[in-house]
Motif scaffolding. Structure first.
Motif, PDB file in Angstrom:
ATOM      1  N   LEU A  51      -7.522  -0.977 -12.739  1.00 50.83           N
ATOM      2  CA  LEU A  51      -7.294   0.139 -11.826  1.00 50.83           C
ATOM      3  C   LEU A  51      -5.901   0.744 -11.993  1.00 50.83           C
ATOM      4  N   VAL A  52      -4.894  -0.095 -12.167  1.00 54.12           N
ATOM      5  CA  VAL A  52      -3.534   0.429 -12.326  1.00 54.12           C
ATOM      6  C   VAL A  52      -3.411   1.203 -13.630  1.00 54.12           C
ATOM      7  N   HIS A  71       0.851  -1.186   0.000  1.00 54.12           N
ATOM      8  CA  HIS A  71       0.000   0.000   0.000  1.00 54.12           C
ATOM      9  C   HIS A  71       0.890   1.242   0.000  1.00 54.12           C
ATOM     10  N   GLY A  72       0.633   2.162  -0.913  1.00 56.24           N
ATOM     11  CA  GLY A  72       1.365   3.421  -0.890  1.00 56.24           C
ATOM     12  C   GLY A  72       2.862   3.212  -1.002  1.00 56.24           C
ATOM     13  N   SER A  97      -4.206   9.767  -5.278  1.00 55.41           N
ATOM     14  CA  SER A  97      -2.874  10.024  -5.824  1.00 55.41           C
ATOM     15  C   SER A  97      -1.829   9.074  -5.251  1.00 55.41           C
ATOM     16  N   ILE A  98      -1.889   8.820  -3.952  1.00 53.67           N
ATOM     17  CA  ILE A  98      -0.903   7.929  -3.344  1.00 53.67           C
ATOM     18  C   ILE A  98      -0.979   6.547  -3.977  1.00 53.67           C
ATOM     19  N   TYR A  99      -2.189   6.018  -4.129  1.00 58.22           N
ATOM     20  CA  TYR A  99      -2.315   4.702  -4.746  1.00 58.22           C
ATOM     21  C   TYR A  99      -1.919   4.724  -6.220  1.00 58.22           C
ATOM     22  N   TRP A 100      -2.305   5.796  -6.925  1.00 54.21           N
ATOM     23  CA  TRP A 100      -1.997   5.854  -8.360  1.00 54.21           C
ATOM     24  C   TRP A 100      -0.507   6.048  -8.607  1.00 54.21           C
TER      25      TRP A 100
END
Length: 396
Positions: free
Chosen positions: A257-258, A142-143, A296-299
């Protein structure tokens, strides 16, 4: 043992990645959305288009980077798993080390508003005796806890990783724990597994070992807890939707999603709306920058896909209930407190929590949902202060 010593970490997203994000947002291929003003089919298009416009034109990631980098960030590898965490020393004569663990779809920034009041209570109108050292990790995959390079990270594996972080990496003999969502599951199990290390637990869900959610019946809820049944019926569809796919074939969803920042945002933001105490108006619970930071953190880290894996690992390791390590009652013997938001989605009767834990505090919050740490940081700050106040001597 840690594979190496923790190293200071600075977030520095390449400018090319930010340009790519904005270009992808500008080129979004929008799905038709008919008869969906009430979000019955999922995220409503006009709302999403407006949020994406803000994300592309007005949101300032570099300002978010400065906020993150103002914190003491570190990375360390434990048992082959890279972990990002922030470690903020408390101001005061005897700060209590407190591990705060987030869930999904959260990031470590869900705790950001609590950092100042908990580490520097005097600077925020509090008592210096209520100071904490805060340790806030990002869950593996995560992140900034990336890249995830191994499988099998179920909840007990997270417990082992975070116990090693606290003791072997940071050198704390005894410490407090707290969290929500996966963080609640992890810290409940940590309190059970390491009673010699954990002085107490304050979480938003009583996921104690031995609790079988499939065996919790309507009759288990007291007369003044019938609202819990109503809330679970209301939130159930969105809980089932993500849990089913992320527990079954998360990699298939990960490709979509990615590849699409709007897809990532819609998947995250829908759950924020459904599980928060916002009355269907998400911006009543969060500002736009918070929501854009989440997406934004995940993307930007490319971790939305690996973040889904926790569900698969949990389901294929047997899921709940976690098998207790002993047959004593209660399963969690260290002091436990639970702060329950009126819009929480995983609701357990108080009587069951009192049977399965050493229940010392049960607070029904006036506001808040599944993300109460971010929705109501003031309330959670006071809960943490009050609960751990009589336990502080246990860290000496």
């Amino acid at each position: 043992m840690p594979d190496r010593e923790p190293e200071p970490f600075t977030v520095a997203v390449p400018e090319a990645d930010l340009a790519d994000l904005k270009a992808r947002l500008a080129r979004t291929r929008w799905a038709d959305d008919l008869g969906n003003d009430d979000w019955r089919y999922g995220v409503e298009r006009h709302w999403l288009e407006d949020m994406v416009r803000y994300w592309r034109e007005d949101y300032d990631w570099r300002a978010t980077e400065r906020r993150i980098n103002a914190l003491p960030n570190y990375k360390v590898t434990i048992d082959g798993v890279p972990l990002h965490f922030v470690h903020i020393r408390g101001k005061g004569s005897n700060p209590v080390p407190l591990l705060l663990v987030h869930g999904w779809p959260w990031t470590f920034m869900d705790f950001h508003a609590l950092i100042g009041p908990l580490t520097d209570p005097v600077g925020h109108g509090g008592d210096p005796a209520d100071s904490f050292d805060l340790i806030i990790p990002s869950l593996p995959g995560h992140g900034f806890s990336m890249p995830l390079t191994k499988t099998g990270l179920d909840v007990p594996s997270h417990v082992d990783l975070f116990a090693k972080l606290m003791t072997e990496v940071l050198g704390y003999e005894r410490f407090a724990v707290g969290g929500g969502d996966w963080g609640a599951a992890i810290t409940n199990l940590m309190a059970h597994t390491h009673p010699d290390r954990v002085i107490g637990l304050l979480a938003t869900i009583p996921f104690f070992p031995g609790l079988d959610l499939m065996q919790v019946a309507p009759a288990d809820f007291a007369a003044d807890e019938q609202w819990m049944l109503e809330r679970q019926a209301e939130s159930g569809p969105t809980v089932v939707s993500h849990f089913t796919v992320q527990s079954s074939d998360p990699q298939t969803l990960a490709y979509a999603l990615v590849d699409s920042p709007v897809g990532t945002a819609a998947w995250l933001w829908e759950r924020r709306r459904a599980w928060s105490d916002c009355g269907g108006e998400m911006l009543a619970a969060y500002d736009r920058d918070f929501l854009c930071t989440l997406a934004s953190i995940y993307w930007l880290t490319g971790t939305i896909g690996t973040s889904l894996r926790t569900y698969w690992e949990h389901a294929h390791a047997g899921g709940l209930p976690f098998k207790p390590l002993h047959d004593r009652t209660p399963a969690i013997e260290v002091p436990c407190g639970y702060a329950i938001g009126p819009k929480e989605v995983m609701l357990i009767p108080r009587a069951l929590a009192a049977k399965g834990t050493n229940l010392q505090r049960w607070s029904l919050l006036p506001k808040g949902g599944h993300f109460s740490f971010a929705e109501q940081p003031g309330l959670l700050t006071e809960e943490l202060r009050a609960f751990f106040r009589p336990l502080r001597s246990e860290t000496n």
